[in-house]
Scaffold this motif. Structure first.
Motif, PDB file in Angstrom:
ATOM      1  N   GLU A  48     -27.980  16.430  80.013  1.00  0.00           N
ATOM      2  CA  GLU A  48     -26.879  15.571  80.645  1.00  0.00           C
ATOM      3  C   GLU A  48     -27.390  13.986  80.578  1.00  0.00           C
ATOM      4  O   GLU A  48     -28.673  13.705  80.601  1.00  0.00           O
ATOM      5  N   SER A  52     -33.336  17.412  79.928  1.00  0.00           N
ATOM      6  CA  SER A  52     -32.255  16.782  78.974  1.00  0.00           C
ATOM      7  C   SER A  52     -33.081  16.061  77.754  1.00  0.00           C
ATOM      8  O   SER A  52     -34.349  16.097  77.912  1.00  0.00           O
ATOM      9  N   ASN A  68     -21.897  16.013  80.513  1.00  0.00           N
ATOM     10  CA  ASN A  68     -22.793  17.108  81.023  1.00  0.00           C
ATOM     11  C   ASN A  68     -22.770  18.481  80.093  1.00  0.00           C
ATOM     12  O   ASN A  68     -21.805  18.859  79.790  1.00  0.00           O
ATOM     13  N   GLN A 125     -28.421  22.888  90.023  1.00  0.00           N
ATOM     14  CA  GLN A 125     -28.874  21.353  90.277  1.00  0.00           C
ATOM     15  C   GLN A 125     -30.226  21.337  90.834  1.00  0.00           C
ATOM     16  O   GLN A 125     -31.002  20.620  90.355  1.00  0.00           O
TER      17      GLN A 125
END
Length: 401
Positions: free
Chosen positions: A240, A220, A272, A346
């Motif tokens: 995110e 991110s 997100n 994830q």
């Protein structure tokens, strides 16, 4: 089922001697049973295990290890009146006594446990010795800071204390790993921009010049001015981020993401916006935010989530599980009926790995929590309880049915 049949099943279940047919029959009865009957059944089961030593029996180790997650997920699909009463009385049962609740999980779903120490697995592991050799460690505080002149500082390596002076702000790395901006003078000074970027396998915490706090998840970034001198406070993100915004009615805080603007005064929210996710999700924990996309504005209240699809349409979802939304910030993976691809995305970001699927992707749903400080092999071991298999080859996880 008649009372005598229920008692016999509970005794067998506690001892691990029940048959699959008995298990199925009991599950069907339990799904139809009134709340009062379910509570009686739990009391009865508690009494059975309290008066007998079943601590070393073969009574379904998967059930025992997944109790905590099952308790949190059991209310899915149950009537509202059922959900309201189960929160208080059922927590009094011991972990094994509450194991009965796991029976509601279908054959296509698995509930995960955050307690690594209590997890035991009966499923064979694929390439276990190879996995040990190629252990994938969890992510941690890793980020780079890009200054206004283009120079890049690795925050993993730099010492605590002053890092740089940018415009009218002093940039410090604190002892607990935060990046902190402090305005030196009240006068505006030069407005310059910095960018904080986390890699896959990294996360970082940032305190902006106005005191607002930002947590960046893996892969991110956030671009921001080193001083907020205009009539608004505006930043731009990718990936995110979770925000806790310092209240300032005179200067609204604006987050720009994927052509959308999220406007707040002082609030807690999560965005997100990963490119490999189907929607951009803005979830509000406290306060109020408004989202504007292509001239259309939507206002959120706490507990709501706005989902922006690639076509530009915004859908608002009510009663979102905010614990699940911000679990990453609090050190956990958290899933609520998530499919395998969602789970693996994830894992890919946090362990800095690529995912490869071999054969048909299994249709599984996952729920519960896993500690993000776990090594990848521990996470995969839990996932394999759902009849999905994995192997690790260098920086790649192979998913097999």
């Amino acid at each position: 089922m008649q009372p005598l049949e229920i008692t016999r099943f509970l005794q067998k279940f506690a001892a691990g001697t029940n048959t699959e047919a008995e298990h199925q029959q009991f599950t069907e009865w339990l799904n139809r049973a009134p709340v009062t009957e379910v509570e009686k059944t739990l009391d009865q089961y508690h009494a059975i295990i309290s008066t007998n030593d079943f601590s070393s029996t073969a009574a379904d180790p998967l059930v025992v290890s997944h109790i905590e997650a099952a308790l949190d997920q059991y209310e899915l699909g149950k009537p509202d009146e059922y959900r309201k009463i189960r929160l208080l009385p059922w927590r009094r049962f011991t972990k094994i006594a509450a194991a009965i609740l796991i029976l509601f999980v279908s054959a296509t779903a698995v509930w995960l446990s955050i307690r690594k120490s209590t997890f035991t697995s009966s499923a064979p592991l694929v390439n276990n010795s190879r996995r040990a050799e190629n252990e994938l460690l969890p992510g941690g505080n890793k980020a780079t800071l890009t200054l206004s002149n283009g120079s890049v500082i690795s925050l993993d390596d730099v010492k605590n204390g002053k890092i740089a002076q940018q415009g009218n702000a002093l940039v410090n790395k604190s002892a607990n790993g935060q990046l902190v901006y402090k305005t030196l003078e009240a006068k505006p000074g030069e407005i310059v921009f910095n960018t904080l970027t986390t890699p896959r396998g990294g996360q970082y915490n940032l305190i902006l010049p106005d005191g607002s706090e930002v947590w960046l998840n893996a892969a991110s970034s956030i671009k921001y001015p080193t001083a907020f001198v205009s009539n608004e406070r505006k930043v731009e993100i990718s990936g995110e981020a979770y925000f806790e915004i310092a209240h300032n009615a005179a200067k609204p805080f604006i987050v720009s993401v994927n052509g959308m603007e999220v406007k707040v005064l002082g609030t807690h929210f999560n965005i997100n916006a990963y490119n490999d996710e189907a929607t951009v999700k803005t979830s509000l924990l406290e306060g109020s935010v408004s989202l504007t996309k292509a001239g259309t504005t939507v206002t959120l209240q706490p507990g709501q989530q706005a989902q922006l699809a690639s076509g530009g349409n915004v859908k608002v979802i009510n009663d979102v599980d905010m614990d699940e939304v911000v679990a990453w910030k609090n050190g956990s993976f958290s899933f609520n009926r998530a499919d395998l691809q969602t789970v693996m995305r994830q894992i890919a970001r946090w362990y800095d790995v690529d995912i490869r699927y071999e054969g048909k992707i299994p249709e599984r749903l996952f729920g519960g929590k896993i500690d993000r400080n776990s090594n990848a092999s521990e996470v995969l071991k839990i996932l394999e309880e759902s009849k999905v298999h994995f192997s690790i080859e260098g920086k790649k996880i192979i998913v097999k049915p």
